[in-house]
Scaffold this motif. Sequence first.
Motif, short mmCIF file in Angstrom:
data_model
loop_
_atom_site.label_atom_id
_atom_site.label_comp_id
_atom_site.label_asym_id
_atom_site.label_seq_id
_atom_site.Cartn_x
_atom_site.Cartn_y
_atom_site.Cartn_z
N SER A 201 0.84 -1.21 0.00
CA SER A 201 0.00 0.00 0.00
C SER A 201 0.86 1.25 0.00
O SER A 201 0.60 2.22 -0.73
CB SER A 201 -0.93 0.00 1.22
OG SER A 201 -1.81 -1.10 1.19
N ALA A 261 -1.12 5.62 3.02
CA ALA A 261 -1.07 4.20 2.72
C ALA A 261 -2.27 3.48 3.32
O ALA A 261 -2.84 2.58 2.70
CB ALA A 261 0.22 3.59 3.25
N ALA A 265 -5.13 1.48 1.23
CA ALA A 265 -5.40 0.08 1.52
C ALA A 265 -6.90 -0.20 1.65
O ALA A 265 -7.34 -1.34 1.50
CB ALA A 265 -4.69 -0.33 2.80
#
Length: 267
Positions: A201, A261, A265
């Motif tokens: 991610s 991130a 995700a």
Amino acid sequence: MARPDKHLGQNFLIAPEQFDLIADATLKAQPDWVLEIGPGPGGLTRALLERGLTVVAIEVDPTWVNWLSSTLASEYPKSLTVLEQDALGISWQSLADERGGSWSICGNLPYYITSPLLAKLFEDASSWQQAVFMVQKEVAVRLLAEPGQRETSALSVLLRYVADIRALGEVSRHQFYPPPEVDSFVIQLTRIPSPAIPFESLQRVVRAAFLHRRKMIRQSLAKAPGSSWNSQQWARILTEGGIDPAKRAEALSWSEWIQLARLAAKK
């Protein structure tokens, strides 16, 4: 002794004090063995062996493989293994799995393949303790830049997922043969626990953002291959996540990269 091969980017360090600096820093981690990248004529290799370290040296040039095998390997038969391999082509982690024990990495990295070699620290090898490398000064400046500074690069952000990075000292170009056109730095990377987010991610958003680093982060992410959100949607998501969508990639702090991130995700 053979001359350095220009086509392989060979500029050999000829300063004993720099060998000692790298070897001493490597020794501090007390590894069971050390992976040395590109030993060449073996100046650093000898410094490592003299400190009682077990060394696996990966060298692509058969001239230096033969040299090391007939000199240092004969002198230190139980402590030195010389492999004629391309450091980019061989799996460092597979080698580590075969040997077992704790291990560190060191070497004077060829300038033209420094980035892909460093990328192996998070793409291939997952169990190293410490890495001590000689790299081009310009590369070191980018790697040492904290996220949020102008010099920050995609590689420096991704390396911080796995390591703490610090400088050990600057090295003049005149301490190499032949002298390169730039100065160098010795850097040390010490492995740290990875954040509780999937690396994939983080890698996805970092590479997307730096691919268009002069654009605002919301635009960069929208232009990323496979992105299912447009610029306006990314702006909303970033704002809700506490990230200014008008920032550029180089301006994001480490905590903002982690948050980004996490948002990615959840896509």
